[in-house]
Scaffold this motif. Structure first.
Motif, short mmCIF file in Angstrom:
data_model
loop_
_atom_site.label_atom_id
_atom_site.label_comp_id
_atom_site.label_asym_id
_atom_site.label_seq_id
_atom_site.Cartn_x
_atom_site.Cartn_y
_atom_site.Cartn_z
N ASN A 1 12.73 86.81 32.45
CA ASN A 1 11.44 86.12 32.67
C ASN A 1 11.68 84.90 33.54
N ARG A 2 10.65 84.55 34.33
CA ARG A 2 10.81 83.41 35.25
C ARG A 2 10.93 82.09 34.48
N THR A 3 10.31 81.98 33.30
CA THR A 3 10.45 80.75 32.50
C THR A 3 11.46 81.02 31.39
N ALA B 1 2.57 90.37 25.10
CA ALA B 1 2.86 91.81 25.14
C ALA B 1 4.37 92.05 25.13
N ALA C 1 7.80 87.61 29.17
CA ALA C 1 8.07 87.08 27.83
C ALA C 1 6.79 86.57 27.18
P1 NAP Z 1 0.88 86.65 28.95
O1 NAP Z 1 1.05 86.29 27.51
O2 NAP Z 1 0.04 85.78 29.83
O3 NAP Z 1 2.35 86.72 29.58
C1 NAP Z 1 2.56 87.04 30.91
C2 NAP Z 1 4.07 87.09 31.22
O4 NAP Z 1 4.21 87.56 32.54
C3 NAP Z 1 4.76 85.73 31.15
O5 NAP Z 1 6.07 85.94 30.68
C4 NAP Z 1 4.77 85.29 32.61
O6 NAP Z 1 5.88 84.49 32.94
C5 NAP Z 1 4.91 86.60 33.34
N1 NAP Z 1 4.28 86.63 34.65
C6 NAP Z 1 2.97 86.41 34.95
N2 NAP Z 1 2.75 86.62 36.27
C7 NAP Z 1 3.95 86.93 36.82
C8 NAP Z 1 4.36 87.24 38.14
N3 NAP Z 1 3.52 87.25 39.17
N4 NAP Z 1 5.67 87.52 38.34
C9 NAP Z 1 6.54 87.50 37.31
N5 NAP Z 1 6.21 87.22 36.03
C10 NAP Z 1 4.92 86.94 35.80
O7 NAP Z 1 0.29 88.12 29.09
P2 NAP Z 1 0.42 89.34 28.06
O8 NAP Z 1 -0.65 89.27 27.06
O9 NAP Z 1 1.84 89.40 27.60
O10 NAP Z 1 0.08 90.60 29.00
C11 NAP Z 1 0.95 91.00 30.03
C12 NAP Z 1 0.39 92.26 30.68
O11 NAP Z 1 0.44 93.33 29.75
C13 NAP Z 1 -1.07 92.12 31.12
O12 NAP Z 1 -1.22 92.75 32.37
C14 NAP Z 1 -1.83 92.87 30.05
O13 NAP Z 1 -3.02 93.41 30.56
C15 NAP Z 1 -0.83 93.95 29.69
N6 NAP Z 1 -1.02 94.46 28.33
C16 NAP Z 1 -1.21 95.79 28.19
C17 NAP Z 1 -1.36 96.31 26.92
C18 NAP Z 1 -1.57 97.79 26.76
O14 NAP Z 1 -2.02 98.22 25.68
N7 NAP Z 1 -1.26 98.60 27.75
C19 NAP Z 1 -1.32 95.49 25.80
C20 NAP Z 1 -1.12 94.13 25.98
C21 NAP Z 1 -0.97 93.62 27.27
P3 NAP Z 1 6.03 82.95 32.47
O15 NAP Z 1 6.46 82.98 31.04
O16 NAP Z 1 7.07 82.43 33.38
O17 NAP Z 1 4.68 82.32 32.69
#
Ligand code: NAP
Length: 289
Positions: A164-166, A144, A141
């Protein structure tokens, strides 16, 4: 006049500059995608990475304005700060409170977000999967996930279930999908047509490679992991082993960049040129392993 040769482009005082701001930024594929497009389009443009520390996005935007930079991609940790700092913002930026792109046409700062549109274009590419009328589960959540939830609802998904965990963050993300959105549990993965993993788990340099087996889709289902380094996380590999049709996040990265490039240049960007720049194994390498 001093001229620098880079690839097939001749850089000069007239070259238009774009770039990506982030921290870290040295591993970003965005300049490679941008420069591949400029070469394909025959444009005297160049893209570079600008390392910008957390908190410095407003200063960087002012500098870009002063220097006549035409556009910026925005990556971690600046997407929210840029949404606050721009002079204008699209409806998507306002809904997500995050910008992954700045358009500096006429020196004015307009915040744009192409992550969700890039995701939908990536799953629709080559008629691979159409979310319209389908039940979708989004794991995560964060920024991305929120972009994907909004885009899936706009693409006509019948249900967008956020796991999502939170819980509080899951509720906020699910609201973006309006009446199609709700918070769910891992047990609902099994009944979804599309499962999107939008967490960094399994990414190179990040822990958390373990996953609950209920999170893994199988035969008859479609799995997309937004992570693309490594090409297949343990989750995506498990989904493929279970018979799901799988794609990693490279397509999303590519298409969100293409939409940004089209906004800056006003030209149609050939996707195959971008694929050639980031997927040396050819189009077949885009689907994870
Ligand atoms: P973010 O804002 O930090 O959010 C991370 C989310 O993942 C949060 O909901 C978090 O949960 C959850 N999470 C983190 N570690 C976890 C785990 N070990 N087990 C279960 N849930 C976990 O990050 P973001 O910007 O959304 O990016 C997420 C991923 O997408 C990254 O790997 C990023 O590189 C990738 N991404 C790829 C693209 C692309 O173009 N392909 C674009 C954007 C992002 P909580 O809410 O509970 O903390």
């Amino acid at each position: 006049m001093t001229r620098l040769q880079k690839g097939s482009t001749t850089l000069s005082a007239r070259t238009t500059v774009v770039g990506v701001i982030g921290m870290p930024v040295d591993h970003s594929l965005s300049p490679r995608l941008h420069n591949a497009a400029f070469t394909a389009l025959g444009l005297d443009w160049v893209s570079v990475g600008f390392p910008v520390a957390a908190g410095d996005a407003p200063t960087a935007l002012a500098g870009a304005q002063a220097l006549g930079v035409r556009g910026l991609s925005v990556t971690m940790p600046h997407k929210e700060a840029v949404a606050d700092a721009v002079e204008e913002a699209t409806a998507t930026v306002r809904a997500l409170h995050a910008a992954n792109c700045v358009d500096l046409a006429d020196g004015r700062l307009t915040g744009v977000n192409t992550d969700g549109a890039g995701f939908v274009a990536a799953v629709r590419e080559d008629g691979w999967f159409d979310p319209a009328g389908e039940r979708c589960v989004v794991l995560g959540a964060g920024g991305a996930a929120r972009a994907v939830v909004l885009a899936l609802a706009q693409a006509g998904a019948s249900e967008v279930v956020v796991v999502n965990r939170t819980r509080r963050r899951a509720e906020e993300a699910a609201r973006l999908a309006g009446t199609a959105g709700r918070v769910g549990t891992l047990a609902e993965v099994a009944g979804a047509a599309l499962v999107v993993k939008a967490t960094p788990a399994g990414m190179t340099g990040v822990g958390g490679a373990d996953h609950d087996e209920r999170a893994v889709p199988g035969r008859g289902q479609v799995a997309v992991d937004l992570v693309y380094d490594p090409p297949a996380t343990p989750w995506l590999a498990a989904a493929e082993d279970a018979g799901a049709r799988c794609r990693n996040g490279l397509g999303t990265l590519l298409h969100q960049a293409a939409f940004q490039l089209e906004r800056w240049t006003g030209l149609e960007v050939p996707r195959l040129a971008l694929w050639a720049a980031v997927s040396p194994g050819g189009p077949a390498a885009r689907d994870g392993r």
